[in-house]
Design a protein around this motif. Structure first.
Motif, PDB file in Angstrom:
ATOM      1  N   LEU A  65       0.834  -1.203   0.000  1.00  0.00           N
ATOM      2  CA  LEU A  65       0.000   0.000   0.000  1.00  0.00           C
ATOM      3  C   LEU A  65       0.869   1.254   0.000  1.00  0.00           C
ATOM      4  CD1 LEU A  65      -2.846  -0.873   2.526  1.00  0.00           C
ATOM      5  CD2 LEU A  65      -2.884  -0.944   0.038  1.00  0.00           C
ATOM      6  N   LEU A 122      -2.563  12.496   6.473  1.00  0.00           N
ATOM      7  CA  LEU A 122      -3.747  11.812   5.970  1.00  0.00           C
ATOM      8  C   LEU A 122      -3.978  12.120   4.497  1.00  0.00           C
ATOM      9  CD1 LEU A 122      -6.273  12.256   8.884  1.00  0.00           C
ATOM     10  CD2 LEU A 122      -5.564  10.111   7.868  1.00  0.00           C
ATOM     11  N   ALA A 123      -3.859  13.395   4.175  1.00  0.00           N
ATOM     12  CA  ALA A 123      -4.114  13.793   2.796  1.00  0.00           C
ATOM     13  C   ALA A 123      -3.134  13.117   1.844  1.00  0.00           C
ATOM     14  CB  ALA A 123      -4.006  15.313   2.667  1.00  0.00           C
ATOM     15  N   THR A 124      -1.871  13.084   2.265  1.00  0.00           N
ATOM     16  CA  THR A 124      -0.847  12.473   1.420  1.00  0.00           C
ATOM     17  C   THR A 124      -1.127  10.990   1.200  1.00  0.00           C
ATOM     18  OG1 THR A 124       0.760  14.022   2.305  1.00  0.00           O
ATOM     19  CG2 THR A 124       1.618  12.086   1.179  1.00  0.00           C
ATOM     20  N   ARG A 125      -1.451  10.307   2.273  1.00  0.00           N
ATOM     21  CA  ARG A 125      -1.709   8.866   2.159  1.00  0.00           C
ATOM     22  C   ARG A 125      -2.920   8.609   1.286  1.00  0.00           C
ATOM     23  NH1 ARG A 125       2.918   7.361   2.937  1.00  0.00           N
ATOM     24  NH2 ARG A 125       3.701   7.393   5.061  1.00  0.00           N
ATOM     25  N   MET A 126      -3.928   9.418   1.468  1.00  0.00           N
ATOM     26  CA  MET A 126      -5.152   9.235   0.692  1.00  0.00           C
ATOM     27  C   MET A 126      -4.834   9.385  -0.789  1.00  0.00           C
ATOM     28  SD  MET A 126      -8.371   8.818   1.683  1.00  0.00           S
ATOM     29  CE  MET A 126      -9.881   8.634   0.747  1.00  0.00           C
ATOM     30  N   ASN A 127      -4.013  10.355  -1.085  1.00  0.00           N
ATOM     31  CA  ASN A 127      -3.602  10.560  -2.466  1.00  0.00           C
ATOM     32  C   ASN A 127      -2.795   9.376  -2.982  1.00  0.00           C
ATOM     33  OD1 ASN A 127      -4.630  13.078  -3.310  1.00  0.00           O
ATOM     34  ND2 ASN A 127      -2.670  13.461  -4.318  1.00  0.00           N
ATOM     35  N   MET A 174      -3.001   6.346  -2.010  1.00  0.00           N
ATOM     36  CA  MET A 174      -3.905   5.216  -2.204  1.00  0.00           C
ATOM     37  C   MET A 174      -4.690   5.372  -3.500  1.00  0.00           C
ATOM     38  SD  MET A 174      -4.016   2.998   0.449  1.00  0.00           S
ATOM     39  CE  MET A 174      -5.725   2.483   0.509  1.00  0.00           C
ATOM     40  N   THR A 175      -5.112   6.600  -3.752  1.00  0.00           N
ATOM     41  CA  THR A 175      -5.873   6.847  -4.975  1.00  0.00           C
ATOM     42  C   THR A 175      -5.024   6.539  -6.199  1.00  0.00           C
ATOM     43  OG1 THR A 175      -7.063   8.578  -3.821  1.00  0.00           O
ATOM     44  CG2 THR A 175      -7.258   8.537  -6.206  1.00  0.00           C
ATOM     45  N   LEU A 193      -2.451   4.580  -6.326  1.00  0.00           N
ATOM     46  CA  LEU A 193      -2.218   3.138  -6.406  1.00  0.00           C
ATOM     47  C   LEU A 193      -3.413   2.439  -7.030  1.00  0.00           C
ATOM     48  CD1 LEU A 193      -0.601   0.624  -5.755  1.00  0.00           C
ATOM     49  CD2 LEU A 193      -1.656   0.608  -3.493  1.00  0.00           C
ATOM     50  N   LEU A 194      -4.587   2.824  -6.568  1.00  0.00           N
ATOM     51  CA  LEU A 194      -5.804   2.231  -7.110  1.00  0.00           C
ATOM     52  C   LEU A 194      -5.879   2.456  -8.617  1.00  0.00           C
ATOM     53  CD1 LEU A 194      -8.427   0.796  -6.600  1.00  0.00           C
ATOM     54  CD2 LEU A 194      -9.465   2.970  -5.993  1.00  0.00           C
ATOM     55  N   GLU A 195      -5.538   3.645  -9.016  1.00  0.00           N
ATOM     56  CA  GLU A 195      -5.561   3.973 -10.433  1.00  0.00           C
ATOM     57  C   GLU A 195      -4.609   3.074 -11.210  1.00  0.00           C
ATOM     58  OE1 GLU A 195      -5.149   8.109 -11.013  1.00  0.00           O
ATOM     59  OE2 GLU A 195      -5.491   8.023 -13.175  1.00  0.00           O
ATOM     60  N   VAL A 198      -3.429   0.107 -10.291  1.00  0.00           N
ATOM     61  CA  VAL A 198      -3.844  -1.287 -10.260  1.00  0.00           C
ATOM     62  C   VAL A 198      -5.030  -1.516 -11.200  1.00  0.00           C
ATOM     63  CG1 VAL A 198      -4.873  -3.087  -8.827  1.00  0.00           C
ATOM     64  CG2 VAL A 198      -2.962  -1.749  -7.978  1.00  0.00           C
ATOM     65  N   ALA A 199      -5.937  -0.544 -11.215  1.00  0.00           N
ATOM     66  CA  ALA A 199      -7.149  -0.732 -12.006  1.00  0.00           C
ATOM     67  C   ALA A 199      -6.903  -0.537 -13.500  1.00  0.00           C
ATOM     68  CB  ALA A 199      -8.236   0.230 -11.534  1.00  0.00           C
ATOM     69  N   PHE A 200      -5.964   0.336 -13.836  1.00  0.00           N
ATOM     70  CA  PHE A 200      -5.901   0.763 -15.229  1.00  0.00           C
ATOM     71  C   PHE A 200      -4.600   0.466 -15.965  1.00  0.00           C
ATOM     72  CE2 PHE A 200      -8.893   4.180 -13.544  1.00  0.00           C
ATOM     73  CZ  PHE A 200     -10.014   3.447 -13.903  1.00  0.00           C
TER      74      PHE A 200
END
Lengths: 215, 215
Positions: free
Chosen positions: B65, B125-130, B132-133, B135-137, B139-141
């Motif tokens: 993560l 928090l903001a940095t981690r959230m970014n 994660m986003t 990473l998701l992008e 992994v998904a794309f």
DNA sequence: CAGGGGCGGTGATCACGTCACAGACCCGGA
DNA sequence: TCCGGGTCTGTGACGTGATCACCGCCCCTG
């Protein structure tokens, strides 16, 4: 009767009045609250309607990150106010949406003095972070069929009728339209759903729930 | 000389002293800071070493993560203190790690009275959230080859030598060992890398960078 | 009623994940 | 020195997913 009392229990009367006095924006169905690269103007609370935040890949594929329901805040605006990153997601209104936007200065003041407000913001952040983690887990580790079954269960209310095109469903779960078509066909053959133009009927929710939790 | 002054600039002297007085735990390489389902005991700041937080799927596949570097806090502990969810990730120490754990009560007190501390927590928090986003992008794309190229560039320092097994790389990018083997072989055939047992040498970083940003 | 646009179905092809298994290498003990 | 088990890597086969290129079909509007 303002919204702050119900959305933010525990806030003191003065702050509640301040929030209730804020202008409420009304956005039409399909409106973009923000797009990738925008910078936030304030902290947005959804009062009615629903906002869906999704990510779009370079190839045009989409995936739904999360939805913001009434009484919730859009944490992407929160993050923008705190860190200084631009948005990476895209938020569109589902149905007419009423939002109250708390300006940056007031937001920071409330964070400083109100325990209740801090609790609300943190709780929202924690929840979203957890949502994102679970989504990542599903995308990385589970098959399309399981994700599709989950999406169908989410969308089909009590009647078990989902009004969505195959393309809609694909965008929701981060897959491709053709794949959804083929999976739905397979599910239909097994008697779990029946399909029609722009609609899916859930015939066997229990079987779908089993699918959704499967590897 | 305490750590609080450098990690949390802007904190007032009294709070800084309070933090510097906290016990510092030392964890050996490979130790688990927490595992899925654990509940947090406090807010953890990494002083030295490195913690990697990853997700494990039901089939045993893993994906990284994010990593927590010195001066950063582990936001999973933060979230646990705020929302009341258990951890879903797993955190392991890379090399010996020194962490300071801020108890829940002190954490909340600091959040209430220190602007600087709030800023630090929110920014994290903001940095981690970014992260994660993004990473998701990915992994998904994006395809495995692009993610692999990115991971190799992250890991290969200035010398362009990556000390990791194919299985390690697969866990990092959320793929399977065999897939990584085959992709590396393909890259080697194109002259971008050369492989050896437990090591990959980056021969053409520029080409890898091109791969990493590609669809 | 004739287009045209949105929707859904199909086959081909490639990328990925998974399983099963076989060498190759490494290291410690006999 | 040789042996044996553990780790690392290579390979083939097979199923799922993503993508491309189509082609019908339905529905709406002019």
């Amino acid at each position: 009767m303002g919204w702050a009392g119900t959305a933010l229990p525990g806030l003191d009367a003065e702050d509640r009045a301040r929030l209730d006095a804020l202008p409420v924006q009304v956005l039409p169905d399909g409106a973009h609250l923000f797009s990738p690269g925008d910078r936030p103007q304030g902290f947005a609370m959804v009062l009615s309607g629903r906002i869906e935040v999704s990510l779009t890949g370079p190839n045009g594929r989409e995936i739904l990150l999360y939805a913001v329901e009434p009484g919730q805040s859009c944490i992407q605006t929160t993050l923008g106010l705190l860190g200084d990153d631009a948005y990476s997601g895209e938020a569109v209104c589902i149905g007419p949406v009423r939002v109250a936007v708390i300006p940056g200065a007031l937001f920071h003041a409330l964070m400083a003095r109100s325990e209740a407000f801090r609790g609300f913001v943190f709780h929202a952040l924690a929840t979203r972070m957890n949502d994102m983690t679970q989504l990542l887990e599903r995308v990385a580790f589970t098959r399309v069929e399981a994700r599709l079954a989950g999406a169908l269960l989410d969308l089909g209310g009590h009647e078990g009728i989902v009004e969505a095109t195959h393309a809609d469903l694909a965008a929701r779960i981060g897959s491709a339209r053709e794949v959804v078509s083929r999976r739905l066909e397979a599910m239909a053959k097994r008697g779990m759903v029946s399909t029609d133009r722009g609609r899916v009927a859930l015939l066997d929710p229990a079987a779908l729930r089993r699918l959704a939790v499967a590897l």
